[in-house]
Design an enzyme around this catalytic site. Structure first.
Site, mmCIF file in Angstrom:
data_model
loop_
_atom_site.group_PDB
_atom_site.id
_atom_site.type_symbol
_atom_site.label_atom_id
_atom_site.label_comp_id
_atom_site.label_asym_id
_atom_site.label_seq_id
_atom_site.Cartn_x
_atom_site.Cartn_y
_atom_site.Cartn_z
ATOM 1 N N CYS A 546 -6.678 -42.866 -19.417
ATOM 2 C CA CYS A 546 -6.578 -43.690 -20.620
ATOM 3 C C CYS A 546 -5.311 -44.528 -20.561
ATOM 4 O O CYS A 546 -4.309 -44.121 -19.973
ATOM 5 C CB CYS A 546 -6.546 -42.821 -21.873
ATOM 6 N N GLU A 635 -11.090 -59.308 -12.188
ATOM 7 C CA GLU A 635 -11.630 -58.732 -13.418
ATOM 8 C C GLU A 635 -11.920 -59.782 -14.483
ATOM 9 O O GLU A 635 -12.933 -59.708 -15.179
ATOM 10 C CB GLU A 635 -10.632 -57.708 -13.951
ATOM 11 N N HIS A 724 -7.813 -42.665 -6.171
ATOM 12 C CA HIS A 724 -8.518 -42.320 -7.400
ATOM 13 C C HIS A 724 -9.346 -41.046 -7.250
ATOM 14 O O HIS A 724 -10.106 -40.690 -8.141
ATOM 15 C CB HIS A 724 -9.405 -43.484 -7.845
ATOM 16 N N CYS A 756 -3.968 -48.002 -4.114
ATOM 17 C CA CYS A 756 -3.366 -48.317 -5.399
ATOM 18 C C CYS A 756 -2.102 -47.476 -5.558
ATOM 19 O O CYS A 756 -1.727 -46.732 -4.641
ATOM 20 C CB CYS A 756 -4.371 -48.019 -6.520
#
Length: 784
Positions: A546, A635, A724, A756
């Site tokens: 989040c 994006e 991830h 990342c």
């Protein structure tokens, strides 16, 4: 075919509806429950109980806010991880490579996160949002069926609590457009071609939901608004129109009478303009269609299906101009219901949860007035119900609410800081020279001499794991419980530890690890004027991850340097180059809630000028490598092809404005992640960065041949370690990925790095993974 006049039955949400609601819990209860289960601290029953309470709390809240508990106006949009993964599991679309998968949630989480040597499903961005979805893998052998009935059980759970929900499922056309061919599929295979095989599984699901008493089912078809998705899937618009007619004609032909084979169908088309695909969908026989009237256009004639008009923005946080929205509703032909443009998944729960004090306002850019300008999920539900009452009883029935909204809009427009003349004057004075650096070849030579790096240089993307001690220190400092000197000492100790670890592992270009940063956008928002941050404005990014997007409400300025002292200190500890780490203007916009009262291009350039000043100060402090991350460049690419050239012009321009002031000997890096890059390779080259790192591990270097085909000749670091997932990739796995890269493009331009930043991982995973990365680089380097 049996059809129903939804207008005459009054079943098409007369009190208004929304297309979805945040599912993480008002205090991130689901996140905590899921992560406790993953860590082995709780069992499956405990997780299920926590999730049930989140779902029931959502139902209670939506009914309290005014949605009808009996007619399907309340969406059942819960997910433990991702709605596309939910659809894949429901429909039995599990790749063969997951043979022996555990049933239920254990197997579900394996698909999402991987396990042992089993990589997870690929993850990428959901349309033009910062939400990430898991990519289904489809082959000619994939067998579709109603394999999991969780969506049915959740509907029955809601009925037992007194609320008749509208189950929400990704629609069949979009599901196949989002899917990729599995490794076992033959060359040229398109998942889209399996539509006829997939539709019966949807029919079975609709039958099960009808038996459970669902009056409506929502099938989400955002793929219908996106040219880029169609291009990536190798599908023409005409083929999609035929698919809509076929799939929804078949589903609509199932009887809808009481006790029949299906509930009524609401098909949604969020995030853009449905355009000419409205006609085949309308003619298919579905009962209702939800259109996005924030980003899309309204039908010019009445539709056969009942129209759910998405006039309340589900993608932003600004209070709506209710008078203007009501006028737009009144201009629509035929009967309509009021709705949101998208799911409210993309906004926080409730503005009223924020308890902003005067003391906090100075540091976080927050004022009591700002709260009056905002609408989070709960406020948007109220806006929907206000407009629904106005449609039913006229504007005077809700006059107080309309006047209050208008007053807030007027206050916002006139507030100090919304317009700063000095910022506007600086933008107006820009020339073409401000957007250009020197020749690339000259920069390469100057940087080679200054840095002296080996072939296949190794680095990381920026952040290192944030331990509980770091988080506690930062939290205590933010609350005033820890003094500035003690805080600086704690952060410097962590920076030194990270620098020494990187030296010991053998990385070539180091980072300071970013212990002082709460988030790669929020950190800068707290240091730039024109932004505000929230306490509880959490939004789901992927899985249990989040974020709290800042609110960009005014003209942007940089009162003081933001990163220089931390970078200067890290460089003082080592002879190896340490990267200065900044977040780029487009990503700051994409991962914030941005003002809607001026063009995005102007706002991006305001941020770019602040970053340009920071780059200058980093150079003056002796920084030789500056990374300006733009993971969100792809994006924000508009979903319609006609709008893309203008976006790429100003987005690339804002990056160049931020970096073009750098000297030739300063190596400028950027980073892009978790998107399909094929359609923006020209823009990536146009950024004019010296080195670009790109997500590539989960897709097994899928982007590298595209770079080669495009003649990309700048430095590039295709990620070889998927951060991830909690997996630790073996030396062999990383070596194979790196080998794919150097066989596809000139090894002289290849860098070796993770996909990342490492912030969300633990040192138990990161240390061995980075050692394997360095070992793989040394192996491939020796064979060049």
């Amino acid at each position: 075919m049996t059809t129903t006049d939804t207008t005459s039955t009054g079943a098409a949400f007369p009190g208004g509806t929304i297309l979805g609601y945040p599912r993480i819990g008002r205090r991130r209860e689901l996140k905590r429950a899921v992560e406790a289960y993953w860590a082995g601290r709780t069992d499956l029953d405990t997780l299920e109980a926590a999730a049930r309470e989140v779902r029931l709390a959502t139902l209670r809240r939506l009914v309290e806010l005014g949605l009808d508990p009996a007619d399907g106006s309340v969406p059942g949009s819960f997910s433990f991880y991702d709605q596309v993964l939910d659809a894949a599991v429901t429909l039995g679309a599990v790749p063969d490579r997951f043979d022996g998968l555990q049933p239920g949630l254990p197997g579900y989480f394996t698909l999402a996160r991987g396990a042992g040597d089993q990589p997870p499903l690929e993850m990428t961005k959901w349309f033009d949002t910062n939400y990430h979805y898991l990519v289904p893998e489809i082959s000619p052998a994939t067998t579709f069926s109603l394999a999991d009935d969780r969506v049915v059980r959740e509907h029955l759970e809601a009925r037992e609590a007194g609320v008749t929900t509208r189950p929400v499922v990704v629609g069949p056309v979009t599901f196949l457009l989002l899917a990729k061919s599995s490794d076992a599929a033959p060359e040229g295979f398109r998942p889209f071609d399996r539509l006829a095989d997939l539709v019966p599984a949807y029919a079975a699901l609709l039958g099960a939901l009808a038996q459970a008493g669902a009056p409506w089912v929502q099938l989400d078809e955002p793929g219908l608004v996106s040219d880029t998705l169609l291009d990536a899937a190798g599908v023409t618009r005409a083929e999609v129109a035929d698919a809509v007619r076929s799939a929804y004609g078949t589903l609509a032909a199932l009887t809808v009478d009481d006790g029949g084979a299906r509930p009524r169908l609401l098909v949604t088309a969020p995030y853009g303009d449905l355009g000419d695909l409205l006609t085949p969908l309308d003619e298919s026989g579905v009962e209702a269609i939800a259109v996005d009237l924030v980003r899309g256009s309204a039908p010019v004639a009445p539709t056969r299906a009942h129209l759910v008009a998405g006039v309340i923005d589900g993608h932003g946080v600004w209070r709506a101009d209710l008078e203007a929205r009501l006028d737009r509703l009144g201009a629509l032909a035929g009967p309509v219901s009021v709705g949101t443009s998208t799911s409210l998944l993309h906004v926080p729960h409730d503005v009223d949860d924020e308890t902003w004090s005067d003391a906090a306002a100075d540091r976080a850019g927050r004022t009591p007035e700002l709260r009056r300008w905002l609408a989070f999920a709960d406020q948007k539900v109220r806006e929907v119900t206000v407009l629904a009452r106005a449609l039913a009883g006229g504007p005077d029935a809700v006059r107080d609410a309309l006047d209050e909204a208008s007053a807030a809009l007027a206050e916002r427009a006139a507030a100090p800081g919304v317009v700063v003349p000095a910022v506007r004057e600086r933008l107006a004075a820009l020339t073409e020279d401000d957007f250009a650096r020197g020749a690339h070849d000259e920069r390469v030579a100057a940087q080679r001499e200054r840095l002296g790096l080996p072939p296949l240089p190794t680095t990381t993307i920026g952040s290192f794991p944030q331990t509980s001690e770091i988080r506690k220190a930062r939290s205590a400092w933010a609350k005033g419980e820890l003094g500035d000197e003690a805080y600086t000492t704690a952060m410097r100790a962590e920076i030194e530890r990270v620098v020494r670890l990187q030296e010991e592992i053998g990385l070539d270009v180091l980072v300071h690890g970013e212990p002082e940063r709460n988030d790669m956008v929020q950190y800068f928002a707290e240091l730039l004027d024109g932004f505000a941050t929230t306490d509880l404005g959490w939004v789901q990014s992927y899985g249990s991850r989040c974020v709290r997007p800042p609110i960009l409400w005014g003209d942007v300025t940089r009162p003081a340097p933001m990163t220089v002292e931390w970078t200067r200190y890290a460089q003082s500890l080592t002879e190896q180059p340490v990267k200065g780490m900044l977040t780029g203007p487009v990503t700051i916009l994409a991962w914030s809630f941005v003002r809607d009262d001026q063009p995005l291009a102007d706002t991006a350039n305001q941020v770019a000028l602040a970053l340009r000043d920071e780059v200058r100060d980093l150079e003056e402090a002796g920084t030789a490598v500056v990374q300006v991350d733009e993971p969100a460049l792809r994006e924000l690419l508009p979903l319609r092809r006609a709008d893309q050239a203008d976006y790429l012009r100003w987005s690339v321009g804002s990056f160049r404005l931020a970096t073009a002031g750098a000297a030739a000997s300063t190596q400028v890096h950027t980073h892009l992640c978790y998107s399909e890059f094929g359609e923006v390779i020209g823009a990536i080259d146009g950024l004019d960065a010296d080195v670009t790192s790109i997500e590539a591990a989960r897709s097994r270097m899928e982007v590298v041949p595209e770079l080669n085909a495009a003649g990309y000749a700048r430095g590039v670091g295709p990620g070889v370690y998927d951060i991830h997932s909690p997996r630790v990739p073996s030396v062999q796995e990383v070596t194979e990925l790196l080998g794919l890269a150097v066989r596809s493009i000139d090894p002289a331009v290849v860098w070796v790095n993770p996909d990342c930043g490492l912030k969300t991982r633990g040192y138990a995973e990161v240390e061995p993974s980075l050692r394997h990365l360095v070992a793989a680089a040394q192996t491939v380097r020796a064979g060049l």
